[in-house]
Every structure is written in structure tokens, then in C-alpha cells.
Write a protein that holds these residues in place. Sequence first.
Motif, short mmCIF file in Angstrom:
data_model
loop_
_atom_site.label_atom_id
_atom_site.label_comp_id
_atom_site.label_asym_id
_atom_site.label_seq_id
_atom_site.Cartn_x
_atom_site.Cartn_y
_atom_site.Cartn_z
N ALA A 60 -0.58 1.17 -6.07
CA ALA A 60 0.20 2.10 -7.29
C ALA A 60 1.78 0.57 -7.05
O ALA A 60 1.70 0.29 -5.43
N PRO A 104 4.72 7.08 -6.99
CA PRO A 104 4.68 7.74 -8.41
C PRO A 104 6.04 8.64 -8.20
O PRO A 104 5.87 9.91 -7.73
N ASP A 131 8.54 10.97 -13.80
CA ASP A 131 8.76 9.87 -14.82
C ASP A 131 7.11 9.35 -14.69
O ASP A 131 7.04 9.68 -16.09
N ASP A 132 6.39 9.39 -13.43
CA ASP A 132 5.04 8.48 -14.09
C ASP A 132 4.54 9.13 -14.43
O ASP A 132 3.75 9.47 -14.63
N VAL A 162 5.13 10.04 -18.25
CA VAL A 162 4.28 9.20 -18.88
C VAL A 162 2.24 8.98 -18.99
O VAL A 162 1.54 9.20 -19.99
N ALA A 163 1.56 9.09 -17.25
CA ALA A 163 0.51 9.93 -17.50
C ALA A 163 0.02 10.52 -18.28
O ALA A 163 -0.82 11.02 -18.91
N ALA A 166 -4.58 6.71 -16.05
CA ALA A 166 -2.86 6.10 -15.53
C ALA A 166 -2.61 4.62 -15.08
O ALA A 166 -4.30 3.99 -15.11
N THR A 167 -2.08 4.12 -14.91
CA THR A 167 -1.78 2.51 -14.08
C THR A 167 -2.56 2.82 -12.17
O THR A 167 -3.63 1.52 -12.95
N THR A 202 -1.22 7.46 -8.74
CA THR A 202 -0.64 8.44 -9.80
C THR A 202 -1.24 9.26 -10.04
O THR A 202 -1.40 10.54 -10.89
#
Lengths: 281, 281, 281
Positions: A7, A11, A14-15, A18-19, A222-223, A227
Amino acid sequence: MPLSESAAHAPTVDDVVVAYATLRAQKPLVQAITNTVSANFMANVLLAAGASPAMVDNPEEAALFAGVANGLLINLGTPTAAQVESARLAAAAAENAGRPWVLDPIAAGGLPWRGGIAAELLAFHPAAVRGNASEVIGLAGLGGGARGVDSSSDPSAAVPAAVELLAKAAAVSASGPVDHVVGRVEGQPTLIRVRGGSAWLPLVTASGCALGALVAAYAGVATDALTALVAAHTHFSVAAEIAEAGAKGPGSFASAFLDALHDLDEAALRGRARIDAPVRL
Amino acid sequence: MPLSESAAHAPTVDDVVVAYATLRAQKPLVQAITNTVSANFMANVLLAAGASPAMVDNPEEAALFAGVANGLLINLGTPTAAQVESARLAAAAAENAGRPWVLDPIAAGGLPWRGGIAAELLAFHPAAVRGNASEVIGLAGLGGGARGVDSSSDPSAAVPAAVELLAKAAAVSASGPVDHVVGRVEGQPTLIRVRGGSAWLPLVTASGCALGALVAAYAGVATDALTALVAAHTHFSVAAEIAEAGAKGPGSFASAFLDALHDLDEAALRGRARIDAPVRL
Amino acid sequence: MPLSESAAHAPTVDDVVVAYATLRAQKPLVQAITNTVSANFMANVLLAAGASPAMVDNPEEAALFAGVANGLLINLGTPTAAQVESARLAAAAAENAGRPWVLDPIAAGGLPWRGGIAAELLAFHPAAVRGNASEVIGLAGLGGGARGVDSSSDPSAAVPAAVELLAKAAAVSASGPVDHVVGRVEGQPTLIRVRGGSAWLPLVTASGCALGALVAAYAGVATDALTALVAAHTHFSVAAEIAEAGAKGPGSFASAFLDALHDLDEAALRGRARIDAPVRL
């Protein structure tokens, strides 16, 4: 964009939001090679959460499907010989195609045969491992030993094993009263605790299995792997907490939990998420 | 009296009510060779609707049982090698004994291996094929291609494929917001649309699979294949509509749906059925 | 203390309450080799009742696990070739280790292949056989013949067959509106009827299978096989009776039943148990 193994930052809620929003928008296709106890509940959890399940677990199709699914779960609950072959083929195909996959090493610590299979599968570099403390410890070869499929260790005891497993998996979680999630932040091993959930969850069979499938869904959107794990655990815990309010026992809880997974929105997720500050390991 | 391949007239709500009353009175024995996700829910749907389920799916017994069951369902959701062998044996035995059987070709359009199995099974002349639009299109070889096990086409788009499949199956349905049922009336291809249902149904895994099993139950008691399909779809849609009233999400809906399937009576079925006028194709 | 093959006295409600309290305290580990329809509901029933389920059913691990589980269930609902091999290995290992195991001979009377397997497994001396009347009669080779997996005989008709089976099993029960349990008291064949339950139970698939698993749980904690059977049937019947109060159909009943299994306490069990006086056979 492929899932990152580390990451960029720890995370936060907020993350996670978003996910979550990405999962709802993209409805990731999740392939599950899983046990007979969990198949129905797992598929319902994925549908309720906003993903699209497909239990393609035969050797003829497993690899083909792993190349197109957004995420793959391999769960070793009741492995048949054909499923073990499918798992090897699918894990290899997923790694080859750059698709994330998740290992749920049920009872891997207590039963040598499946322990060997789990260890072998690790060579295909899962994006995440999700288990209870005994399973994470067992998988890392640190001893332990699961009693049946229940956890017999506190999740905090599994943190060293989780860190050891980062040599093979991008991130690792041990479920329990407080979920312990371990991954890399800017390359550094980091622990994030996720609180919440419900005391009814361990009385609903396959709830842990279903969480593993939700991790695979988040890994598809997810990124990064850490996360994805934190988002799946948070989503699961918040829904369980909401469901508990109207439940009278494990039967009504299971039904309310599916309702809550579906009914959840960003505001409720944000308001109820309990993600501890990261701990550098 | 064996199931006719062509209806003497287009089935109306009266015919559906007769088929329903016959199902309740005769409690047809339904053999299901089905996937691990659906087995439990499917059996509960059959019991609630008034039929008697038996998941006899091993190669040693499948053909024997197909000769005595009132209806047989073959569902290709998670086929094992043994189940594929059982499916061939059972379909052959059913055809030989003049017993109706139903094919649910899950993801047959998107996955070549099972697509080949589905095409091979068609040679045993199912009384009915039930799928979503992608699956019906895929099975007919018209292209398409399912995404996982979800439908990605509107049922109306599957009507030409359904007509083409009448060369092998007595009747064909494509499930969706409006179910499209195609069969023969006095030998002529005819479309009947069944409306109703609930938006929660697609969020309950294996609801389509369970509908396929209910088609097999009706095939065991109805006069003809088209009436069996229209009756099963109507019974299912009306129960879903009733269940929706008390549901807060997919979990409570699934439970209420089983209650509604059981609680249904002829008056409610007649009052809520929404069967469109037949369309000659 | 190993399970005795004969009770020192006919089990009463006091003995049932003691067995129940022991089950709650010890959380017996139950291995189940079972069918795909039942796996999820069975595991949830075991968890709700206070036991710990593990569906270890592959030939590589079945015997190893049978040597450590407190009780083993072998259910022949949808046997695969691998499960049949596992069943043989596990039954042999359980007998060898002095661990109790339970046979649920689904449809054994009506289907010769599985009937042969069930007869073969009897050589490993189960602590208990649990079935419906047709299955108990079929297993004893007295004729009968199950229709699908439903019972077609009154449990009282199975008593002679149950007595005959005492040559192989320590105790035998035939489920029905009134459960008939046969075992030995001071070496003498004795019948105990357990009343209660709910008319919804037969409409919940795998409820009989789950009861078989609960018998295996009680066999892991009770003093003798007859008491284990009477305790499991009583626990099940009382919970079903409680659940019926709030149920509107088979769906809501199944959910309420899990709640009731968990919520049960010694006072409710004692107050509602309906165990007839023993009948010397």
C-alpha cells in the motif's frame, strides 16, 4: 490496474469507502473453489455485498475461468481430488494472468495432507491469505494446530506468522473478536486491527469462508492487497454489527446479516467502521 | 399419461391452477443432479412447493432412479466428472422410460467444456430447457456468452434461440424480469410471457436453479411441456411477489419466499398470476 | 469414558438434561461425512446446539480425523466414490479408537447400491443408527423400500427392524411424528418414544440429517448409546416445538429452529421434554 503488493499508505476509512463504492459499481466476478458447507452462504454473501459469484471448481474449466474472473478464492474446507487439481490450475492461471487470488487454508495447521496442499499453493503468490489464528500459524509452519475448523488461538498470536507469510502472500489476516490484518505499507510490514462484528458470527457456519470470498471480491477492485483485506473485514464487521440488533439467535442473525450486507451504504460504513491506527511491525 | 410435446391450447391461468392442484395432490418425486451451491435451497423450494426432492446424482444409481422419479433435473452449475456421467445415464434412462427431464444449462454459452456436455445431453430430448437469456442463446449456438452465471441479456433476445432449441426440447424458457416461455401449441411455436416475481430473486443464489427443479416437478404432473413451464414460472413469480412484501433484503426474502411457496393457495395463484396472451411465432 | 452399549437404566428427562449440560460444556467435535444438501444446515444445527462441526470427508484425512473427533456421522444421502471410501476408513478408525459413530442410511432400503454400502458399514458397529422407518426397515433387510428420501412408514412399524439391528448397532431410532428409539437397558432391548417436534420439520430439507449429526454429538458426551439417542431426539423436538410458535412457514421455521436450538436452556428442556416410559421388548 493490477493489485499492488504494498500500500502507498496505511488504509483508512476513506480508502475503505472508496473500495466499497468501487465494488458496488464494478460488481467484480469472483470465482470460488470452496467447500460444500460454504458454497450457498458464500454465494449469497457475495451477491448481497454487491459482487458476482461463480463456483467454477472443475479441472476442465478452473484455469480458463481464473483468467477472466476479477478475483479467485481457494478454500480448503472439504477438498476433493478434483478440486485440489482445480486449485493448482486456477492459482497458476491467476498468477500468470496477474489476477489476484485468495487462500483460505482451513485447518491447514492441524491436518498434514491439506497443509501440504496449502503450502504448495503458496508458491503461486496469493494476494491474500485469510484464516483464523490457528490456520495462519499452522500455515506459516510455526506450530499451533487447529481443532476441527474452529479457532483456538487469539488473532494477536498469529501476527508473527502473518509477517512470515508476507514472503509468499501480499497480505494476511487472522479473523477473531478483533481481526488482525498484516500487509506492507511502503514496503514495511504493518498491522491494522479491525474491530466490530458480532458474537453470532462464529455460530454461523461458513461465515469465515464467506469473508474469504469477500476478500477476493475486494482484491478485484482495490488498489492494493492490504486495502482489500481491511475493506473486506470492515464491510463484514459493520454488516454483522447492524445485523446483530435484530437477531434472536444464529438463524435470524444469518438472515439479517445478508440483509445488512445489501442494505449497507457509504454513510453507515463510514460511521461504524472501526479501523485502528496502523502499527509498524 | 406421458407429457405431451405440444399443448392442445395455449396454457391459461386455469391450466396453471389445475397443474398446481395436481402437483399438491400428487407430490411428484423430483430427482436432481445439481450443483453444490443450489442443493439445499432447491430441495427446500421443492418441499415448500409441494414436491418431493431426491438428489440422486451418482453413476451407480442415477439411471435406476430416473426410471422411477416423476421428473428429473440436470443442472450444470458445478459439474463433477461423476455427475456428468450420471447426467448422461439419467437422461438416457428418463428418455427411455418416457419420464420428463429438464436441462438447466448454467453458463453453457460461456464455457466450452460444459457447453459441449449440454449440447450432448440435448440429444436425449429434454421436456424443457430453463436458463437465463445468455444460457439459452449460448446453448442454441447463436453466440452470446454468459458472464459467470448471471444473465447479461434481456430474455426477449433469447426467443429466436428458444425457437431453435424446440428441435431438441419440447419447451424452453428464459428467465428474467419478464420470463419468456416458448413451446408448441397445436404444433406451432408459441411464446408466452409470465410477469411478476421480485427484484430480490436475482440476489438469492440458486433461485434460478430452484426454478429449474420446480419445472421438473410440474413436468411430472402437467399435460404438456409448455404448461409445465408456464405453471412453474407462474408459481415461482407469484410466491416471490408475496414474499417481497415482508422482506427487508435478500436474506429475509429467501426465508419469506419459502414460506410463500408453501402458503400459496389456488385463490392467491389465480388472483396474482400474470400470464400474457400467447404470441404465435 | 467410552460410550456403553447398554444403559444402566432407562434414560429419563434427568439423564437428558445431564447429557445436554455435558454437551454444552464440552462442545464435542463432530466429524460428518454427509451429503451436499445437508452440509450447511447440519453444521449450523451443530453450532447452534453447542457442538463443533468438521466435515472432513476425503479419503486422505477421514481416518486420521475419526481418531480424534468425539463423534462421527456417516450419512449416505449423496455418496461419491471418494466419500464411500472415506466412510469405510473413518468407520474402521472410529471403531478401532473406541470413538462412537452414527450411521444415517438414507434411502438404504430403496436403492441397492447404497444399501450394500450401509450393510457393509454396519460391520464397524455404529453406536447408533438413525433413519426414518423405511430406512430402518430397509437396512434390517426386512423389506419396505423408501420412496426417494421421505419416510413412507410409521415409526412404530420399524421397531422389529430396530431390534434386529441391535445385533450390529448399540441403539437405533426411527424418526417420525413420534420418534421411536430402541436400545438396551441392562442388556434388554427397550423402546422409548420421544414426542414433540413440529409439522414443519419434514418440510425443512436435511432436518433428519442434522438430527443424525446431533446424535453423533451426544454420542461423544453421553454415558451410553440409548441415552445419546434419546437426548438428541428430545433436544431436537423441544427446539422444534419452541420454533414453531413464531414460524409462518418452512423458511421462517428453519431460521427460528436454529435460534431455538441455541437459546434452549436446561429449564426449557426439562419442562417441555416428552419422553414416554420405557417399554421392554
